[in-house]
Design a protein around this motif. Sequence first.
Motif, mmCIF file in Angstrom:
data_model
loop_
_atom_site.group_PDB
_atom_site.id
_atom_site.type_symbol
_atom_site.label_atom_id
_atom_site.label_comp_id
_atom_site.label_asym_id
_atom_site.label_seq_id
_atom_site.Cartn_x
_atom_site.Cartn_y
_atom_site.Cartn_z
ATOM 1 N N ARG A 1 -10.979 1.528 -9.637
ATOM 2 C CA ARG A 1 -12.023 0.678 -9.062
ATOM 3 C C ARG A 1 -12.057 -0.699 -9.741
ATOM 4 O O ARG A 1 -12.977 -1.021 -10.517
ATOM 5 C CB ARG A 1 -13.424 1.343 -9.107
ATOM 6 N N MET A 2 -11.069 -1.476 -9.438
ATOM 7 C CA MET A 2 -11.005 -2.815 -10.029
ATOM 8 C C MET A 2 -10.548 -3.829 -8.990
ATOM 9 O O MET A 2 -9.465 -3.705 -8.423
ATOM 10 C CB MET A 2 -10.031 -2.778 -11.231
ATOM 11 N N GLY B 1 -5.810 5.504 3.575
ATOM 12 C CA GLY B 1 -5.065 4.410 2.938
ATOM 13 C C GLY B 1 -5.056 4.592 1.429
ATOM 14 O O GLY B 1 -5.246 3.633 0.702
ATOM 15 N N ALA C 1 -6.585 -7.909 0.080
ATOM 16 C CA ALA C 1 -6.277 -6.700 -0.705
ATOM 17 C C ALA C 1 -4.774 -6.402 -0.735
ATOM 18 O O ALA C 1 -4.280 -5.768 -1.664
ATOM 19 C CB ALA C 1 -7.035 -5.506 -0.137
ATOM 20 N N TYR C 2 -4.048 -6.878 0.301
ATOM 21 C CA TYR C 2 -2.601 -6.577 0.372
ATOM 22 C C TYR C 2 -1.752 -7.782 -0.011
ATOM 23 O O TYR C 2 -0.657 -7.974 0.519
ATOM 24 C CB TYR C 2 -2.250 -6.045 1.777
ATOM 25 N N PHE D 1 0.270 -0.162 6.182
ATOM 26 C CA PHE D 1 0.016 0.555 7.426
ATOM 27 C C PHE D 1 0.953 0.143 8.551
ATOM 28 O O PHE D 1 1.439 -0.980 8.584
ATOM 29 C CB PHE D 1 -1.415 0.280 7.914
ATOM 30 N N ASP E 1 -10.381 -11.281 2.859
ATOM 31 C CA ASP E 1 -9.986 -10.073 2.138
ATOM 32 C C ASP E 1 -8.463 -10.055 2.026
ATOM 33 O O ASP E 1 -7.756 -9.931 3.023
ATOM 34 C CB ASP E 1 -10.487 -8.835 2.901
ATOM 35 N N GLY F 1 -13.803 -2.478 -7.652
ATOM 36 C CA GLY F 1 -12.998 -2.412 -6.423
ATOM 37 C C GLY F 1 -13.425 -3.550 -5.523
ATOM 38 O O GLY F 1 -14.557 -4.062 -5.626
ATOM 39 N N SER F 2 -12.522 -3.991 -4.653
ATOM 40 C CA SER F 2 -12.901 -5.126 -3.799
ATOM 41 C C SER F 2 -13.933 -4.701 -2.763
ATOM 42 O O SER F 2 -14.714 -5.511 -2.280
ATOM 43 C CB SER F 2 -11.661 -5.731 -3.134
ATOM 44 N N LYS F 3 -13.983 -3.411 -2.450
ATOM 45 C CA LYS F 3 -14.944 -2.928 -1.459
ATOM 46 C C LYS F 3 -16.385 -3.148 -1.940
ATOM 47 O O LYS F 3 -17.244 -3.616 -1.189
ATOM 48 C CB LYS F 3 -14.673 -1.437 -1.238
ATOM 49 N N SER G 1 -7.517 -7.050 -5.033
ATOM 50 C CA SER G 1 -7.715 -5.713 -5.557
ATOM 51 C C SER G 1 -6.512 -5.288 -6.381
ATOM 52 O O SER G 1 -5.384 -5.662 -6.070
ATOM 53 C CB SER G 1 -7.878 -4.783 -4.354
ATOM 54 N N TYR H 1 -11.422 -3.151 8.858
ATOM 55 C CA TYR H 1 -11.700 -2.213 7.772
ATOM 56 C C TYR H 1 -13.219 -2.023 7.772
ATOM 57 O O TYR H 1 -13.969 -3.026 7.798
ATOM 58 C CB TYR H 1 -11.191 -2.847 6.473
ATOM 59 N N LYS I 1 -3.850 -1.602 -4.727
ATOM 60 C CA LYS I 1 -2.532 -1.496 -4.101
ATOM 61 C C LYS I 1 -1.482 -2.177 -4.964
ATOM 62 O O LYS I 1 -0.373 -1.685 -5.149
ATOM 63 C CB LYS I 1 -2.530 -2.137 -2.704
ATOM 64 N N HIS J 1 -16.103 -4.299 6.303
ATOM 65 C CA HIS J 1 -16.264 -5.672 6.791
ATOM 66 C C HIS J 1 -17.397 -5.742 7.805
ATOM 67 O O HIS J 1 -18.115 -6.747 7.896
ATOM 68 C CB HIS J 1 -14.961 -6.181 7.434
ATOM 69 N N ASN K 1 -5.907 -4.780 7.556
ATOM 70 C CA ASN K 1 -6.172 -3.363 7.745
ATOM 71 C C ASN K 1 -7.151 -3.312 8.916
ATOM 72 O O ASN K 1 -8.201 -3.939 8.823
ATOM 73 C CB ASN K 1 -6.821 -2.783 6.478
#
Length: 403
Positions: A246-247, A38, A206-207, A323, A204, A100-102, A235, A126, A238, A129, A176
């Motif tokens: 990494r933000m 991804g 992120a999208y 995706f 989450d 990064g959100s991760k 995040s 993902y 994307k 998680h 995801n």
Amino acid sequence: MDDFHKTRRLPPYVFEQVNRLKAKARAAGADIVDMGMGNPDLPTPQHIVDKLVETVQNPRTHRYSASKGIPGLRKAQAGYYERRFGVKLNPDTQVVATLGSKEGFANMAQAITAPGDVVLVPNPSYPIHAFGFLMAGGSLRSIPANPGPELFDALERAVVHSIPKPIAIILCFPANPTASVADLDFYRDVVAFARKHEIYVLSDLAYSEIYFGDVPPPSILQVEGAMDIAVEFTSLSKTFSMPGWRMGFAVGNERLIAALARVKSYLDYGAFTPIQVAAAAALNGPDDCIRETRAIYKKRRDVLIDSFGRAGWDIPAPEASMFAWAPIPEQFRHLGSLEFSKLLIEKADVAVAPGIGFGEHGEGFVRLGLVENEQRIRQAARSIRKFFEEADSDSKELSKSDA
Ligand SMILES: Cc1ncc(COP(=O)(O)O)c(C=O)c1O
């Protein structure tokens, strides 16, 4: 390595097997169309890069930064939430910038989990998680990844049958790996449930900006009372094509945000200041770059669904995310997603992510990332069509010789 308590909880990535095969094929000269990861392929918009370059010239920015994010960046994120969702956030107490959100998600899990705490995690999901909580000593109970009635049935059962009672529900929409989406009514029901049972919700998002219909994905924080129990992760990876920078951010419930900020204050000094300044410029800046990015992913989605469909692989068109979640074609389903993914590399020069890598309920599917351009997506469709045709005639030969 498997002797260690933590690493024992981290089995080797399933995706590693596909990656190894991909590397081998490439080393042998194959041109692999890689839709497995991804990893956004678009360049970061120029004005954001320029801001980084300008800022890095100032030696003051070379010092340690602020672990929870510089004030201007937290303010910019609060501005984004107000503009985009109509949600007001206090930048000092309800916003933390993350690497990064991760990273934010994983450290939130560290911050709030006691050994044996039960967490309700979508399956397929993902990986962080699930593994964020496993690494933190929690135990997982799977819930469906789609926002339908079965998810609520699973939540109801979980509060009755989990011992101890679950501490948190994880949600991820647009999802995801499944690309499914949720609406505000769904979040209203989740918030009511979570408040009633005093369970936190980690959402989450992120999208948030990668969607293809007319209705943008909502934030759970738009629901009245959500701030009492929910935090949300977003995040820049994307939205502004900044995966390597990494933000990301965690925003929402003050107790959870304070817990994350505390853990992070022991672990890091925040992202490099020029990155934070450029990230603030991204959030405060023009949004035509977001619209352009969205249009590119949408076009790729259309090309993918159309060209793969004509190659004999019917894939539901995703409404959002980066995706497509593709059911394995009938004639290959018995192989399982890992073997099918390996076969696609070997026979069609196309890499995908096997559904099983996202959890047991991901079996039967593979995930295709919209991270190759239209021409390469068409190239992949042509190779796949050839591979399907050859597999078809092989199986006809086989059944002839059986007869
Ligand atoms: C649902 C989801 N959350 C988080 C991330 C990680 O994003 P970041 O780059 O902000 O860590 C991804 C990346 O693929 C993702 O798909």
